[in-house]
Design a protein around this motif. Structure first.
Motif, PDB file in Angstrom:
ATOM      1  N   LEU A 232       3.330  -0.137   3.145  1.00  0.00           N
ATOM      2  CA  LEU A 232       2.799   0.695   2.068  1.00  0.00           C
ATOM      3  C   LEU A 232       1.438   0.179   1.614  1.00  0.00           C
ATOM      4  N   GLU A 233       1.289  -1.141   1.555  1.00  0.00           N
ATOM      5  CA  GLU A 233       0.027  -1.753   1.118  1.00  0.00           C
ATOM      6  C   GLU A 233      -1.124  -1.361   2.057  1.00  0.00           C
ATOM      7  N   GLU A 234      -0.829  -1.375   3.350  1.00  0.00           N
ATOM      8  CA  GLU A 234      -1.859  -1.035   4.346  1.00  0.00           C
ATOM      9  C   GLU A 234      -2.303   0.422   4.198  1.00  0.00           C
ATOM     10  N   VAL A 235      -1.322   1.311   4.040  1.00  0.00           N
ATOM     11  CA  VAL A 235      -1.635   2.740   3.918  1.00  0.00           C
ATOM     12  C   VAL A 235      -2.364   3.021   2.619  1.00  0.00           C
ATOM     13  N   ALA A 236      -1.943   2.384   1.519  1.00  0.00           N
ATOM     14  CA  ALA A 236      -2.597   2.586   0.223  1.00  0.00           C
ATOM     15  C   ALA A 236      -4.061   2.173   0.279  1.00  0.00           C
ATOM     16  N   ALA A 237      -4.329   1.081   0.959  1.00  0.00           N
ATOM     17  CA  ALA A 237      -5.702   0.604   1.095  1.00  0.00           C
ATOM     18  C   ALA A 237      -6.567   1.606   1.855  1.00  0.00           C
ATOM     19  N   SER A 238      -5.963   2.325   2.820  1.00  0.00           N
ATOM     20  CA  SER A 238      -6.729   3.268   3.635  1.00  0.00           C
ATOM     21  C   SER A 238      -7.201   4.477   2.836  1.00  0.00           C
ATOM     22  N   VAL A 239      -6.529   4.775   1.710  1.00  0.00           N
ATOM     23  CA  VAL A 239      -6.945   5.905   0.862  1.00  0.00           C
ATOM     24  C   VAL A 239      -7.446   5.426  -0.502  1.00  0.00           C
ATOM     25  N   HIS A 240      -7.654   4.107  -0.621  1.00  0.00           N
ATOM     26  CA  HIS A 240      -8.249   3.503  -1.808  1.00  0.00           C
ATOM     27  C   HIS A 240      -7.417   3.736  -3.069  1.00  0.00           C
ATOM     28  N   LEU A 241      -6.094   3.555  -2.943  1.00  0.00           N
ATOM     29  CA  LEU A 241      -5.182   3.660  -4.072  1.00  0.00           C
ATOM     30  C   LEU A 241      -4.313   2.412  -4.126  1.00  0.00           C
ATOM     31  N   THR A 242      -3.751   2.113  -5.298  1.00  0.00           N
ATOM     32  CA  THR A 242      -2.838   0.980  -5.385  1.00  0.00           C
ATOM     33  C   THR A 242      -1.477   1.384  -4.799  1.00  0.00           C
ATOM     34  N   PRO A 243      -0.720   0.460  -4.230  1.00  0.00           N
ATOM     35  CA  PRO A 243       0.591   0.781  -3.651  1.00  0.00           C
ATOM     36  C   PRO A 243       1.530   1.440  -4.662  1.00  0.00           C
ATOM     37  N   VAL A 244       1.518   0.950  -5.927  1.00  0.00           N
ATOM     38  CA  VAL A 244       2.417   1.511  -6.941  1.00  0.00           C
ATOM     39  C   VAL A 244       2.063   2.964  -7.233  1.00  0.00           C
TER      40      VAL A 244
END
Length: 319
Positions: A232-244
Protein backbone atom coordinates in the motif's frame (compact mmCIF):
# COMPACT_ATOMS: atom_id res chain seq x y z
CA UNK A 1 -29.99 -10.51 -43.37
CA UNK A 2 -32.56 -13.25 -42.74
CA UNK A 3 -35.65 -11.76 -41.13
CA UNK A 4 -37.94 -14.04 -39.17
CA UNK A 5 -41.71 -13.76 -39.38
CA UNK A 6 -43.92 -15.77 -37.04
CA UNK A 7 -47.58 -16.73 -37.30
CA UNK A 8 -50.01 -19.05 -35.52
CA UNK A 9 -52.61 -21.45 -36.94
CA UNK A 10 -55.45 -23.09 -35.00
CA UNK A 11 -56.84 -26.37 -36.35
CA UNK A 12 -60.29 -27.70 -35.61
CA UNK A 13 -60.22 -31.46 -35.04
CA UNK A 14 -58.07 -34.15 -36.58
CA UNK A 15 -55.59 -36.74 -35.40
CA UNK A 16 -52.06 -35.79 -34.41
CA UNK A 17 -50.38 -37.99 -37.02
CA UNK A 18 -52.58 -36.66 -39.82
CA UNK A 19 -52.00 -33.05 -38.77
CA UNK A 20 -48.21 -33.47 -38.68
CA UNK A 21 -48.23 -35.15 -42.10
CA UNK A 22 -50.33 -32.29 -43.47
CA UNK A 23 -47.90 -29.76 -41.97
CA UNK A 24 -44.95 -31.51 -43.63
CA UNK A 25 -46.72 -31.51 -47.02
CA UNK A 26 -47.48 -27.81 -46.63
CA UNK A 27 -43.87 -27.06 -45.70
CA UNK A 28 -42.55 -28.85 -48.80
CA UNK A 29 -45.09 -27.11 -51.07
CA UNK A 30 -44.10 -23.76 -49.58
CA UNK A 31 -40.44 -24.50 -50.28
CA UNK A 32 -41.20 -25.25 -53.92
CA UNK A 33 -43.18 -22.05 -54.43
CA UNK A 34 -41.01 -19.68 -52.37
CA UNK A 35 -37.45 -20.79 -52.96
CA UNK A 36 -35.93 -17.71 -51.28
CA UNK A 37 -37.66 -18.47 -47.98
CA UNK A 38 -37.41 -21.19 -45.34
CA UNK A 39 -40.48 -22.39 -43.47
CA UNK A 40 -40.20 -23.99 -40.03
CA UNK A 41 -43.33 -25.39 -38.37
CA UNK A 42 -43.72 -26.23 -34.68
CA UNK A 43 -46.82 -27.98 -33.38
CA UNK A 44 -48.10 -28.49 -29.84
CA UNK A 45 -49.89 -31.60 -28.59
CA UNK A 46 -53.66 -31.45 -29.20
CA UNK A 47 -55.44 -29.29 -26.63
CA UNK A 48 -59.20 -29.33 -26.10
CA UNK A 49 -61.20 -26.21 -25.30
CA UNK A 50 -60.66 -22.47 -25.78
CA UNK A 51 -59.12 -22.12 -22.32
CA UNK A 52 -56.15 -24.23 -23.47
CA UNK A 53 -55.28 -22.10 -26.52
CA UNK A 54 -52.66 -20.10 -24.61
CA UNK A 55 -51.04 -23.30 -23.34
CA UNK A 56 -50.99 -24.71 -26.88
CA UNK A 57 -49.21 -21.58 -28.14
CA UNK A 58 -46.63 -21.82 -25.35
CA UNK A 59 -45.92 -25.47 -26.15
CA UNK A 60 -45.59 -24.69 -29.88
CA UNK A 61 -43.08 -21.94 -29.06
CA UNK A 62 -41.10 -24.34 -26.88
CA UNK A 63 -40.97 -26.74 -29.85
CA UNK A 64 -39.83 -23.90 -32.11
CA UNK A 65 -36.82 -23.33 -29.83
CA UNK A 66 -35.52 -26.70 -31.02
CA UNK A 67 -35.00 -25.26 -34.51
CA UNK A 68 -32.08 -23.16 -33.27
CA UNK A 69 -30.31 -26.25 -31.98
CA UNK A 70 -31.46 -28.79 -34.60
CA UNK A 71 -31.91 -26.70 -37.74
CA UNK A 72 -34.58 -24.66 -39.53
CA UNK A 73 -36.78 -25.84 -42.40
CA UNK A 74 -38.43 -28.75 -40.58
CA UNK A 75 -41.62 -29.69 -38.76
CA UNK A 76 -41.15 -29.98 -34.99
CA UNK A 77 -43.51 -31.91 -32.78
CA UNK A 78 -43.29 -34.03 -29.63
CA UNK A 79 -45.55 -35.00 -26.75
CA UNK A 80 -43.17 -33.54 -24.19
CA UNK A 81 -44.67 -30.55 -22.41
CA UNK A 82 -42.19 -28.12 -20.89
CA UNK A 83 -43.17 -25.19 -18.69
CA UNK A 84 -41.19 -22.06 -19.58
CA UNK A 85 -38.57 -20.91 -17.06
CA UNK A 86 -39.13 -17.24 -16.36
CA UNK A 87 -36.31 -16.22 -14.03
CA UNK A 88 -33.00 -17.26 -12.54
CA UNK A 89 -33.11 -18.62 -8.99
CA UNK A 90 -31.98 -16.39 -6.13
CA UNK A 91 -28.78 -18.43 -5.78
CA UNK A 92 -28.05 -18.02 -9.51
CA UNK A 93 -28.74 -14.27 -9.32
CA UNK A 94 -26.30 -14.00 -6.40
CA UNK A 95 -23.55 -15.72 -8.41
CA UNK A 96 -24.20 -13.45 -11.40
CA UNK A 97 -24.15 -10.34 -9.20
CA UNK A 98 -20.84 -11.39 -7.66
CA UNK A 99 -19.41 -11.88 -11.16
CA UNK A 100 -20.63 -8.40 -12.13
CA UNK A 101 -19.04 -6.88 -9.04
CA UNK A 102 -15.68 -8.30 -10.10
CA UNK A 103 -16.04 -6.17 -13.28
CA UNK A 104 -14.36 -9.01 -15.18
CA UNK A 105 -15.67 -9.96 -18.62
CA UNK A 106 -14.12 -13.41 -18.36
CA UNK A 107 -15.56 -14.02 -14.89
CA UNK A 108 -19.08 -13.03 -15.99
CA UNK A 109 -19.03 -15.16 -19.13
CA UNK A 110 -17.63 -18.16 -17.24
CA UNK A 111 -20.29 -17.82 -14.51
CA UNK A 112 -23.08 -17.59 -17.10
CA UNK A 113 -21.72 -20.68 -18.89
CA UNK A 114 -21.62 -22.68 -15.66
CA UNK A 115 -25.19 -21.70 -14.74
CA UNK A 116 -26.53 -22.52 -18.21
CA UNK A 117 -24.77 -25.89 -18.21
CA UNK A 118 -26.29 -26.75 -14.84
CA UNK A 119 -29.78 -25.64 -15.92
CA UNK A 120 -29.64 -27.50 -19.23
CA UNK A 121 -30.22 -31.06 -18.02
CA UNK A 122 -33.61 -32.72 -18.73
CA UNK A 123 -36.17 -32.30 -15.96
CA UNK A 124 -38.71 -34.65 -14.46
CA UNK A 125 -42.50 -34.33 -14.74
CA UNK A 126 -42.55 -33.18 -18.39
CA UNK A 127 -45.67 -35.06 -19.46
CA UNK A 128 -43.98 -38.41 -20.04
CA UNK A 129 -43.27 -40.99 -17.37
CA UNK A 130 -39.57 -41.14 -16.58
CA UNK A 131 -39.28 -44.84 -17.46
CA UNK A 132 -40.88 -44.16 -20.87
CA UNK A 133 -38.44 -41.41 -21.82
CA UNK A 134 -36.21 -42.23 -24.77
CA UNK A 135 -32.84 -40.73 -25.61
CA UNK A 136 -34.67 -38.65 -28.23
CA UNK A 137 -37.01 -37.28 -25.56
CA UNK A 138 -34.04 -36.26 -23.42
CA UNK A 139 -32.30 -34.60 -26.38
CA UNK A 140 -35.48 -32.67 -27.18
CA UNK A 141 -35.69 -31.41 -23.60
CA UNK A 142 -32.01 -30.57 -23.53
CA UNK A 143 -32.16 -28.56 -26.78
CA UNK A 144 -35.31 -26.69 -25.74
CA UNK A 145 -33.86 -25.85 -22.35
CA UNK A 146 -30.50 -24.76 -23.76
CA UNK A 147 -32.12 -22.29 -26.17
CA UNK A 148 -34.53 -21.08 -23.49
CA UNK A 149 -31.76 -20.59 -20.94
CA UNK A 150 -29.60 -18.62 -23.37
CA UNK A 151 -32.61 -16.37 -24.06
CA UNK A 152 -33.10 -16.06 -20.30
CA UNK A 153 -29.47 -15.00 -19.92
CA UNK A 154 -29.84 -12.35 -22.62
CA UNK A 155 -32.99 -11.01 -20.93
CA UNK A 156 -31.24 -10.79 -17.54
CA UNK A 157 -28.20 -9.04 -19.00
CA UNK A 158 -30.41 -6.52 -20.79
CA UNK A 159 -32.35 -5.83 -17.60
CA UNK A 160 -29.06 -5.11 -15.83
CA UNK A 161 -28.05 -2.79 -18.66
CA UNK A 162 -31.17 -0.69 -18.06
CA UNK A 163 -29.52 0.48 -14.82
CA UNK A 164 -27.10 2.37 -17.07
CA UNK A 165 -29.81 3.79 -19.36
CA UNK A 166 -27.97 6.92 -20.46
CA UNK A 167 -24.70 5.11 -21.07
CA UNK A 168 -26.54 2.25 -22.76
CA UNK A 169 -28.21 4.64 -25.19
CA UNK A 170 -24.79 5.84 -26.27
CA UNK A 171 -23.42 2.31 -26.65
CA UNK A 172 -26.52 0.91 -28.38
CA UNK A 173 -27.01 3.71 -30.91
CA UNK A 174 -25.74 1.64 -33.84
CA UNK A 175 -26.53 -1.83 -32.48
CA UNK A 176 -29.99 -3.31 -32.96
CA UNK A 177 -29.39 -7.01 -32.42
CA UNK A 178 -32.49 -9.05 -31.64
CA UNK A 179 -32.92 -12.64 -30.55
CA UNK A 180 -35.54 -13.05 -33.29
CA UNK A 181 -32.81 -12.56 -35.90
CA UNK A 182 -30.81 -15.56 -34.63
CA UNK A 183 -31.38 -18.75 -36.62
CA UNK A 184 -28.95 -21.06 -34.80
CA UNK A 185 -28.00 -21.75 -31.20
CA UNK A 186 -24.45 -20.61 -31.98
CA UNK A 187 -25.74 -17.21 -33.12
CA UNK A 188 -27.90 -16.91 -30.00
CA UNK A 189 -24.97 -17.78 -27.71
CA UNK A 190 -22.74 -15.34 -29.58
CA UNK A 191 -25.33 -12.63 -28.90
CA UNK A 192 -25.33 -13.56 -25.19
CA UNK A 193 -21.51 -13.29 -24.90
CA UNK A 194 -21.64 -9.97 -26.77
CA UNK A 195 -24.25 -8.68 -24.29
CA UNK A 196 -22.04 -9.80 -21.38
CA UNK A 197 -19.07 -7.87 -22.79
CA UNK A 198 -21.18 -4.78 -23.38
CA UNK A 199 -22.52 -4.88 -19.82
CA UNK A 200 -19.00 -5.05 -18.37
CA UNK A 201 -17.99 -2.10 -20.57
CA UNK A 202 -20.97 -0.12 -19.27
CA UNK A 203 -20.05 -0.93 -15.67
CA UNK A 204 -16.44 0.10 -16.26
CA UNK A 205 -17.54 3.32 -17.94
CA UNK A 206 -19.93 4.11 -15.09
CA UNK A 207 -17.27 3.49 -12.47
CA UNK A 208 -14.80 5.73 -14.26
CA UNK A 209 -17.31 8.57 -14.14
CA UNK A 210 -17.76 8.11 -10.40
CA UNK A 211 -14.22 7.28 -9.28
CA UNK A 212 -11.55 9.91 -8.77
CA UNK A 213 -8.40 10.00 -10.86
CA UNK A 214 -6.07 8.70 -8.09
CA UNK A 215 -8.24 5.61 -7.53
CA UNK A 216 -8.50 4.93 -11.28
CA UNK A 217 -4.72 5.19 -11.50
CA UNK A 218 -4.33 2.72 -8.64
CA UNK A 219 -6.78 0.24 -10.19
CA UNK A 220 -4.81 0.31 -13.43
CA UNK A 221 -1.52 0.01 -11.55
CA UNK A 222 -2.75 -3.10 -9.72
CA UNK A 223 -4.03 -4.68 -12.94
CA UNK A 224 -0.65 -4.13 -14.58
CA UNK A 225 1.53 -5.17 -11.63
CA UNK A 226 -0.46 -7.72 -9.58
CA UNK A 227 2.24 -10.36 -10.13
CA UNK A 228 4.72 -8.23 -8.18
CA UNK A 229 5.06 -7.87 -4.40
CA UNK A 230 2.91 -4.73 -4.07
CA UNK A 231 2.51 -2.71 -0.87
CA UNK A 232 0.00 0.00 0.00
CA UNK A 233 2.87 2.37 0.84
CA UNK A 234 4.42 1.88 -2.60
CA UNK A 235 1.15 2.51 -4.43
CA UNK A 236 0.29 5.55 -2.28
CA UNK A 237 3.65 7.10 -3.09
CA UNK A 238 2.98 6.66 -6.83
CA UNK A 239 -0.09 8.94 -6.61
CA UNK A 240 1.40 11.28 -3.98
CA UNK A 241 -1.02 10.38 -1.17
CA UNK A 242 -0.48 9.04 2.34
CA UNK A 243 -1.25 5.30 2.82
CA UNK A 244 -3.95 6.08 5.42
CA UNK A 245 -5.77 8.59 3.21
CA UNK A 246 -5.47 6.35 0.13
CA UNK A 247 -6.79 3.35 2.03
CA UNK A 248 -9.92 5.25 3.10
CA UNK A 249 -10.45 6.81 -0.33
CA UNK A 250 -10.09 3.48 -2.13
CA UNK A 251 -12.57 1.77 0.21
CA UNK A 252 -15.08 4.61 -0.13
CA UNK A 253 -15.04 4.70 -3.93
CA UNK A 254 -14.72 1.00 -4.80
CA UNK A 255 -16.43 -0.63 -1.82
CA UNK A 256 -13.36 -2.83 -1.35
CA UNK A 257 -10.16 -2.62 0.65
CA UNK A 258 -6.86 -2.28 -1.18
CA UNK A 259 -5.84 -5.83 -0.26
CA UNK A 260 -9.23 -7.32 -1.20
CA UNK A 261 -9.11 -5.66 -4.61
CA UNK A 262 -5.60 -6.97 -5.26
CA UNK A 263 -6.63 -10.44 -4.05
CA UNK A 264 -9.60 -10.52 -6.45
CA UNK A 265 -7.39 -9.63 -9.41
CA UNK A 266 -4.95 -12.39 -8.49
CA UNK A 267 -7.72 -14.98 -8.02
CA UNK A 268 -9.33 -14.12 -11.37
CA UNK A 269 -5.99 -14.63 -13.07
CA UNK A 270 -5.47 -17.90 -11.18
CA UNK A 271 -8.88 -19.23 -12.29
CA UNK A 272 -8.16 -18.23 -15.88
CA UNK A 273 -4.84 -20.09 -15.84
CA UNK A 274 -6.35 -23.15 -14.13
CA UNK A 275 -8.81 -23.49 -16.99
CA UNK A 276 -5.77 -23.96 -19.24
CA UNK A 277 -4.69 -27.56 -18.69
CA UNK A 278 -1.12 -26.90 -19.88
CA UNK A 279 -0.10 -24.57 -17.02
CA UNK A 280 1.35 -26.28 -13.93
CA UNK A 281 -0.07 -25.34 -10.51
CA UNK A 282 3.31 -23.96 -9.44
CA UNK A 283 3.37 -21.70 -12.50
CA UNK A 284 -0.24 -20.67 -11.91
CA UNK A 285 0.73 -19.52 -8.42
CA UNK A 286 3.76 -17.57 -9.63
CA UNK A 287 1.90 -15.92 -12.54
CA UNK A 288 -0.88 -14.93 -10.13
CA UNK A 289 1.46 -13.14 -7.76
CA UNK A 290 2.32 -15.93 -5.27
CA UNK A 291 5.90 -17.12 -4.99
CA UNK A 292 4.88 -19.90 -2.55
CA UNK A 293 2.61 -22.44 -4.32
CA UNK A 294 1.55 -23.98 -0.97
CA UNK A 295 0.38 -20.63 0.33
CA UNK A 296 -1.39 -20.02 -2.98
CA UNK A 297 -3.27 -23.33 -2.66
CA UNK A 298 -4.23 -22.45 0.91
CA UNK A 299 -5.71 -19.01 0.09
CA UNK A 300 -7.38 -20.33 -3.08
CA UNK A 301 -9.06 -23.15 -1.12
CA UNK A 302 -10.20 -20.70 1.55
CA UNK A 303 -11.70 -18.38 -1.09
CA UNK A 304 -13.52 -20.98 -3.21
CA UNK A 305 -13.93 -24.04 -1.00
CA UNK A 306 -11.94 -26.30 -3.35
CA UNK A 307 -8.26 -26.76 -4.16
CA UNK A 308 -6.72 -25.45 -7.40
CA UNK A 309 -6.50 -29.03 -8.71
CA UNK A 310 -10.19 -29.64 -7.98
CA UNK A 311 -11.11 -26.36 -9.68
CA UNK A 312 -9.14 -27.43 -12.77
CA UNK A 313 -10.90 -30.81 -12.91
CA UNK A 314 -14.27 -29.07 -12.79
CA UNK A 315 -13.63 -26.25 -15.23
CA UNK A 316 -10.70 -26.73 -17.59
CA UNK A 317 -12.83 -28.70 -20.12
CA UNK A 318 -15.20 -25.77 -20.57
CA UNK A 319 -12.73 -23.61 -22.41
Amino acid sequence: MLMKQRGYILTNGGKEKELIEAAEKYRKKWGQEYKDYVLTIAASPIKNGALNIKDARIQAEMEMKRSLAEGIGRVYYSKIELAPQSVFSEAEKLRLTQALNSCSEESLIQTVKEILDAKGEPEKNTGIKEKEKTERDQNIERNCRRVENVELGITWIREEKKKFSQLEAEEEADRKENTEECTTLEELESLLWSECRNLILLIEKSRKLQISLPVRMIEQYLKNNFRENISLEEVAASVHLTPVYLSGLFKKETGKTFSDYLFEIRMEEAKRLLREDTVKIKDVAERSGYADSRYFSKVFSKAFGITPKEYRRLHCWRT
